[in-house]
Design a protein around this motif. Structure first.
Motif, PDB file in Angstrom:
ATOM      1  N   GLN A   1       0.825  -1.200   0.000  1.00 13.18           N
ATOM      2  CA  GLN A   1       0.000   0.000   0.000  1.00 13.18           C
ATOM      3  C   GLN A   1       0.863   1.257   0.000  1.00 13.18           C
ATOM      4  OE1 GLN A   1      -2.918   0.000   3.115  1.00 13.18           O
ATOM      5  NE2 GLN A   1      -4.332   1.258   1.966  1.00 13.18           N
ATOM      6  N   PHE A   2       2.024   1.168   0.642  1.00 13.71           N
ATOM      7  CA  PHE A   2       2.974   2.282   0.662  1.00 13.71           C
ATOM      8  C   PHE A   2       4.318   1.759   0.162  1.00 13.71           C
ATOM      9  CE2 PHE A   2      -0.022   2.911   4.224  1.00 13.71           C
ATOM     10  CZ  PHE A   2      -0.634   4.073   3.785  1.00 13.71           C
ATOM     11  N   PRO A   3       4.472   1.579  -1.154  1.00 12.68           N
ATOM     12  CA  PRO A   3       5.709   0.994  -1.686  1.00 12.68           C
ATOM     13  C   PRO A   3       6.894   1.943  -1.548  1.00 12.68           C
ATOM     14  CG  PRO A   3       4.314   1.746  -3.476  1.00 12.68           C
ATOM     15  CD  PRO A   3       3.516   1.925  -2.214  1.00 12.68           C
ATOM     16  N   THR A   4       8.080   1.358  -1.641  1.00 17.27           N
ATOM     17  CA  THR A   4       9.306   2.147  -1.620  1.00 17.27           C
ATOM     18  C   THR A   4       9.448   2.874  -2.952  1.00 17.27           C
ATOM     19  OG1 THR A   4      10.334   0.532  -0.158  1.00 17.27           O
ATOM     20  CG2 THR A   4      11.792   2.062  -1.313  1.00 17.27           C
ATOM     21  N   ALA A   5       9.522   4.190  -2.902  1.00 19.09           N
ATOM     22  CA  ALA A   5       9.604   4.978  -4.125  1.00 19.09           C
ATOM     23  C   ALA A   5      10.987   4.840  -4.745  1.00 19.09           C
ATOM     24  CB  ALA A   5       9.293   6.444  -3.830  1.00 19.09           C
ATOM     25  N   GLY A   6      11.047   5.022  -6.076  1.00 19.30           N
ATOM     26  CA  GLY A   6      12.330   4.968  -6.777  1.00 19.30           C
ATOM     27  C   GLY A   6      12.231   4.152  -8.046  1.00 19.30           C
ATOM     28  N   ALA A   7      13.370   4.043  -8.737  1.00 21.98           N
ATOM     29  CA  ALA A   7      13.423   3.355 -10.028  1.00 21.98           C
ATOM     30  C   ALA A   7      13.788   1.886  -9.841  1.00 21.98           C
ATOM     31  CB  ALA A   7      14.427   4.037 -10.950  1.00 21.98           C
ATOM     32  N   ARG A   8      13.171   1.033 -10.669  1.00 24.14           N
ATOM     33  CA  ARG A   8      13.515  -0.384 -10.762  1.00 24.14           C
ATOM     34  C   ARG A   8      13.979  -0.648 -12.186  1.00 24.14           C
ATOM     35  NH1 ARG A   8      10.768   1.365  -6.232  1.00 24.14           N
ATOM     36  NH2 ARG A   8      10.009  -0.343  -4.931  1.00 24.14           N
ATOM     37  N   ARG A   9      15.216  -1.088 -12.340  1.00 26.18           N
ATOM     38  CA  ARG A   9      15.749  -1.307 -13.684  1.00 26.18           C
ATOM     39  C   ARG A   9      15.127  -2.553 -14.307  1.00 26.18           C
ATOM     40  NH1 ARG A   9      20.610   0.529 -11.137  1.00 26.18           N
ATOM     41  NH2 ARG A   9      21.194  -1.616 -10.670  1.00 26.18           N
ATOM     42  N   LEU A  10      14.932  -2.458 -15.607  1.00 28.45           N
ATOM     43  CA  LEU A  10      14.405  -3.565 -16.402  1.00 28.45           C
ATOM     44  C   LEU A  10      15.403  -3.899 -17.501  1.00 28.45           C
ATOM     45  CD1 LEU A  10      10.611  -2.829 -17.025  1.00 28.45           C
ATOM     46  CD2 LEU A  10      11.539  -4.920 -16.061  1.00 28.45           C
ATOM     47  N   LYS A  11      15.661  -5.172 -17.683  1.00 29.04           N
ATOM     48  CA  LYS A  11      16.547  -5.608 -18.763  1.00 29.04           C
ATOM     49  C   LYS A  11      15.893  -6.755 -19.517  1.00 29.04           C
ATOM     50  CE  LYS A  11      21.258  -7.126 -19.797  1.00 29.04           C
ATOM     51  NZ  LYS A  11      22.590  -7.470 -19.241  1.00 29.04           N
ATOM     52  N   VAL A  12      15.796  -6.603 -20.841  1.00 28.34           N
ATOM     53  CA  VAL A  12      15.216  -7.635 -21.706  1.00 28.34           C
ATOM     54  C   VAL A  12      16.305  -8.086 -22.670  1.00 28.34           C
ATOM     55  CG1 VAL A  12      13.411  -8.221 -23.346  1.00 28.34           C
ATOM     56  CG2 VAL A  12      12.934  -6.583 -21.517  1.00 28.34           C
ATOM     57  N   SER A  13      16.714  -9.329 -22.570  1.00 26.92           N
ATOM     58  CA  SER A  13      17.727  -9.897 -23.466  1.00 26.92           C
ATOM     59  C   SER A  13      17.104 -11.020 -24.279  1.00 26.92           C
ATOM     60  CB  SER A  13      18.928 -10.409 -22.672  1.00 26.92           C
ATOM     61  OG  SER A  13      18.521 -11.345 -21.696  1.00 26.92           O
ATOM     62  N   SER A  14      17.535 -11.127 -25.547  1.00 21.98           N
ATOM     63  CA  SER A  14      16.928 -12.097 -26.457  1.00 21.98           C
ATOM     64  C   SER A  14      18.005 -12.822 -27.251  1.00 21.98           C
ATOM     65  CB  SER A  14      15.954 -11.405 -27.422  1.00 21.98           C
ATOM     66  OG  SER A  14      14.970 -10.681 -26.703  1.00 21.98           O
ATOM     67  N   LYS A  15      17.739 -14.079 -27.543  1.00 23.29           N
ATOM     68  CA  LYS A  15      18.588 -14.888 -28.418  1.00 23.29           C
ATOM     69  C   LYS A  15      17.724 -15.501 -29.509  1.00 23.29           C
ATOM     70  CE  LYS A  15      21.846 -16.113 -24.740  1.00 23.29           C
ATOM     71  NZ  LYS A  15      22.457 -17.234 -23.974  1.00 23.29           N
ATOM     72  N   VAL A  16      18.190 -15.332 -30.754  1.00 21.92           N
ATOM     73  CA  VAL A  16      17.440 -15.827 -31.905  1.00 21.92           C
ATOM     74  C   VAL A  16      18.234 -16.945 -32.555  1.00 21.92           C
ATOM     75  CG1 VAL A  16      16.452 -15.265 -34.140  1.00 21.92           C
ATOM     76  CG2 VAL A  16      16.362 -13.599 -32.273  1.00 21.92           C
ATOM     77  N   GLN A  17      17.597 -18.066 -32.756  1.00 14.61           N
ATOM     78  CA  GLN A  17      18.236 -19.212 -33.391  1.00 14.61           C
ATOM     79  C   GLN A  17      17.623 -19.442 -34.768  1.00 14.61           C
ATOM     80  OE1 GLN A  17      18.159 -22.712 -31.007  1.00 14.61           O
ATOM     81  NE2 GLN A  17      19.287 -23.987 -32.469  1.00 14.61           N
ATOM     82  N   CYS A  18      18.515 -19.574 -35.765  1.00 19.01           N
ATOM     83  CA  CYS A  18      18.057 -19.835 -37.131  1.00 19.01           C
ATOM     84  C   CYS A  18      18.117 -21.338 -37.416  1.00 19.01           C
ATOM     85  CB  CYS A  18      18.927 -19.077 -38.136  1.00 19.01           C
ATOM     86  SG  CYS A  18      18.885 -17.283 -37.891  1.00 19.01           S
TER      87      CYS A  18
END
Length: 869
Positions: free
Chosen positions: A503-520
């Protein structure tokens, strides 16, 4: 030959070979010639001279580093395609005109321009160190210099220009770097419109990992910041847990000297501090079943052979240095020591349990639970079970009368040293260190205690489709998705969301990282997809204003306080929390005043403690106390403690539950003769005092038989109407009983002083007006006869000056409330005007009454014209 030979001493034959002009190595590196000596001959003419044998002279010219390297080209140009790593983009070449190999060879090249994604080798080959992006930068101008083997650099650096050519870039498109989250928003999508561009490449599978990085928030993520004791009760843990690192206070003062982050109750140990737990806090016999829980953040130990770092230690206080049980870190291994006491079976027993985990030294927060069911000891880390990789046995400890000392952050060394001291200090951070004798925790409770309140989520799992596989880690901070179709991956990633249930979260930034691997088809990884670096910005929650209201003053007969049940202190207490929000108007014409519109909204949230404190002298346990039936706490996450300073109710529960319990709190006093009043103060808190309520003060008067009639009489005649009006009761609260409202002594003194002042002013005005009148109205005896009451018709005969006779009224006249009110209003409107103005003032007072009262008063207050001159 540019050399000559000269004779320096004819007698000794010493000569010198010297250069006739400067020698240049760059023109000729070496010289070879023949030298021969002649004597002076015989006779005066020097004839018949003789010569020596021939000698070969070889001269090698030593080089001087006089020339600097020079590049063959004034500028070098090259073009590259973005998204690739090149072994060599182009080669630069420089020369040196010195003659010797030491100074004529180029030993090194160097890029002068800083912060460019390029590198150069000793042969002058330039390559890129990272994949270049046409969108980021289309052209790079870098300066390069050369060094000869004498470390002399080129006088002029050469320019190398690299042009980046665009290509179709595989990667994620249509996503925002910043995602905003407001408290109470529930689950919000992170990338609602994201698309993967593959540039028509043949794809057989796509593997995507979404990671929410929260290791810098609190203890690894956003968790409830209640004390460990409150959280354990909230999660249904067994009772009896002892907090070894509580918040510093008068009763828990052993943590006063430690470094502490009070917001999250984190204690930091720098290798110089330890805390001694007072005797009696933890029982000496923990039995064969007990649990140790803690949060720990620890890094690699300094030095090659690190010493033990003690978390918890129970050792001999004096004389000897035996460790009875301890939990410590040694070389990134967690070790639990348990030395059982000697009994009938004098045999080896398991004594040390070792766990080797990478998380122990990764400088991240982890939750550890050591469950002891001797001889089995189990470790839970972040909810996962780990068995010890090594168990060593030892002899039991023989009994002795030496007292033991329990410590945190270091181990107490009471023997084998000249002066007892701390040893084996801990380096790191600890929080929530508890020990629970006699019981172990279940897997469900452990998972609840370490659960994160924020994480990744998937909206509508049913619509993901059959071709998508996904997996969460236990804390839901990492989500792995795999599929063979680009469109299915796009739709799946669009449903990934962020949720924070606090209800009262800790304010601030949360980093997000999205990594991808594509196989042919037929290849491992054929297309490189750039990572997504984004962040979730969690806003600060609106600060709640917690308000406590209720009856703040009452009195009861002494008999009620002396009864077995006593008197309920807070029968109508209410706890309300409100938040203020700015309302923004949609009308552009109201923009100027939009920020002034504040909406107050009531909200519901939990509390973690409410204290009822005694103001003034503490309670005398010989004659008074505060009481609460513990049955009122059943079914709630609440506990209570009682002392002479007041009553404390604590635990994470709703405001309604706290209201219910507080309304049952009773005050008893079986020695009321020495007590006239008692004052109390009520204060509540949420999140360890992060949000606190107002201080609600309550005054309780004890009515004794000797003065109860006098107090009731004064209360009825003087104070009843105005005092009742001054008490503001909250909506929905019960009004106090009329007869129980007794003003304080200060109020009585103030009213008496005001009455005396009104009397003096009234007499002065009366004398002034009497001097102006020449009728029989100036004689007091006649006036009293003319102003007798007509009780039969309840008709009032009023002289215009009658209002100045109020101090001499009879008790019967004082009991008429309506007449008293009119006379008080009329008196307050008195002035030194003429008799006609006084009559107008009386009529004005009567007109100001309500319609209903007007009809009644006109029947009762009719003028008796015969009594007027």
């Amino acid at each position: 030959m540019p050399f000559e030979a000269v004779v320096l001493n004819k007698t000794s034959g010493e000569g010198q070979l010297r250069a006739k002009s400067p020698i240049d190595c760059e023109l000729q590196k070496e010289y070879t010639f023949i030298i021969q000596a002649y004597d002076c001959g015989s006779g005066p003419g020097g004839t018949n001279w003789k010569k020596s044998h021939k000698a070969v002279v070889h001269i090698q010219v030593k080089d001087v580093n006089e020339f600097s390297p020079a590049f063959k080209e004034s500028i070098y140009k090259a073009s590259v395609t973005e998204g690739k790593i090149y072994d060599s983009i182009l080669q630069v070449e420089a020369t040196d005109e010195d003659c010797s190999p030491q100074y004529s060879q180029i030993c090194n090249y160097e890029i002068v321009t800083t912060d460019v994604p390029f590198a150069i080798d000793r042969n002058g080959n330039i390559r890129n160190t990272e994949k270049l992006s046409y969108d980021k930068q289309q052209q790079y101008d870098i300066m390069v210099t050369a060094f000869d083997c004498g470390q002399k650099h080129a006088t002029e650096d050469v320019l190398v220009r690299v042009n980046v050519k665009p290509v179709c870039k595989p990667g994620w498109q249509d996503w925002n770097k910043r995602i905003e989250y407001r408290p109470g928003s529930g689950s919000i999508p992170l990338f609602p419109s994201i698309q993967l561009e593959m540039c028509d490449g043949p794809v057989s599978s796509i593997h995507t990992t979404i990671e929410l990085q929260t290791n810098y928030i609190g203890k690894g993520c956003d968790r409830e910041t209640y004390s460990e004791k409150y959280l354990q009760k909230l999660c249904g843990a067994s009772s009896g847990a002892i907090d070894l690192l509580p918040s510093p206070s008068t009763t828990t003062n052993w943590t006063v000297g430690l470094l502490i982050d009070s917001n999250d109750m984190i204690f930091k140990f720098d290798g110089k501090q330890g805390a001694k737990i007072p005797d009696g806090i933890v029982p000496k016999n923990l039995t064969d079943q007990f649990t140790i829980t803690l949060w720990m953040k620890h890094g690699p130990s300094p030095g090659l052979r690190a010493e033990k770092e003690t978390i918890l230690c129970n050792s001999d206080k004096t004389e000897m240095n035996r460790h009875h049980y301890a939990l410590y870190v040694h070389n990134c291994r967690l070790v639990f020591l348990l030395r059982k006491d000697f009994d009938q079976a004098d045999t080896f027993r398991p004594a040390e349990f070792h766990w080797k985990l990478d998380q122990i030294c990764d400088k991240e927060w982890h939750y550890y639970v050591v469950n002891v069911e001797f001889p089995v000891v189990t470790l839970y880390m972040d909810g996962t079970t780990y068995e010890p990789y090594l168990v060593t046995n030892d002899w039991p400890i023989h009994p002795s009368h030496i007292a033991m000392q329990l410590t945190v952050g270091a181990c107490w060394q009471g023997g084998e040293v000249t002066k007892p001291r701390f040893a084996q200090y801990f380096h790191g951070s600890l929080a929530g260190l508890t020990i629970r004798p006699g019981k172990i925790e279940s897997q469900k409770v452990i998972s609840c205690l370490q659960a994160c309140k924020e994480g990744l989520d998937i909206n509508s799992l049913e619509s993901l489709g059959q071709g998508i596989k996904y997996h969460f880690n236990p804390s839901q901070s990492v989500l792995v998705m795999e599929g063979d179709d680009v469109e299915n991956i796009n739709q799946a990633l669009q449903k990934v969301s962020y949720i924070n249930s606090r209800q009262f979260p800790t304010a601030g930034a949360r980093r997000l990282k999205v990594s991808s691997k594509v196989q042919c088809f037929g290849e491992d990884i054929c297309i490189s997809i750039p990572d997504i670096d984004a962040y979730v910005m969690v806003f600060q929650a609106n600060e709640p204003k917690i308000t406590i209201t209720g009856m703040d003053h009452f009195a009861r007969p002494a008999a009620q306080f002396e009864s077995e049940r006593g008197v309920i202190l807070l029968p109508d207490i209410r706890i309300v929390s409100t938040v203020s929000k700015m309302e923004h108007s949609a009308d552009l014409r109201e923009i100027g005043r939009a920020n002034k519109q504040v909406a107050v909204k009531e909200m519901l949230h939990n509390l973690d403690f409410c204290d009822v404190l005694v103001i003034g002298a503490e309670l005398d346990p010989e004659q008074e106390c505060l009481e609460l039936d513990h049955g009122e706490l059943q079914g709630k996450h609440l506990d209570a403690t009682n002392s002479t300073a007041g009553y404390s109710i604590y635990g994470v529960d709703s405001m309604f539950s706290y209201e219910q319990v507080l309304r049952q709190l009773r005050y008893r006093n079986w020695g009321t003769s020495a007590t006239l009043e008692r004052k109390f103060r009520v204060k509540c808190s949420e999140l360890n005092g992060r949000y606190s309520s107002n201080e609600f003060n309550l005054e309780v008067n004890i009515l004794h038989s000797s003065n109860s009639n006098f107090m009731d009489h004064i209360n009825h005649i003087i104070f009843q109407p105005k005092f009742l009006q001054s008490v503001q009761h909250p909506e929905g609260s019960v009004s106090p009983v009329h007869s129980s409202v007794v003003p304080s002594v200060a109020m009585i003194v103030i009213i008496i002083c005001v009455s005396i002042l009104v009397l003096v002013v009234t007499l002065g005005v009366f004398q002034l007006c009497s001097a102006r009148q020449h009728s029989s109205m100036g004689h007091e005896g006649t006036k009293e006869i003319e102003m007798d009451w007509d009780d039969s018709a309840l008709t009032i005969t009023v002289n215009p000056m009658e209002k100045y006779e109020k101090p001499h009224q009879t008790e019967e006249e004082s009991e008429e409330e309506d007449i008293d009110d009119e006379e008080e209003d009329t008196t307050s409107a008195e002035s030194d005007d003429s008799e006609e103005e006084e009559e107008e003032e009386e009529e004005k007072v009567i007109v100001q009454k309500g319609d209903k009262q007007n009809a009644t008063r006109q029947e009762q207050l009719e003028w008796d014209d015969s009594a007027l001159p």
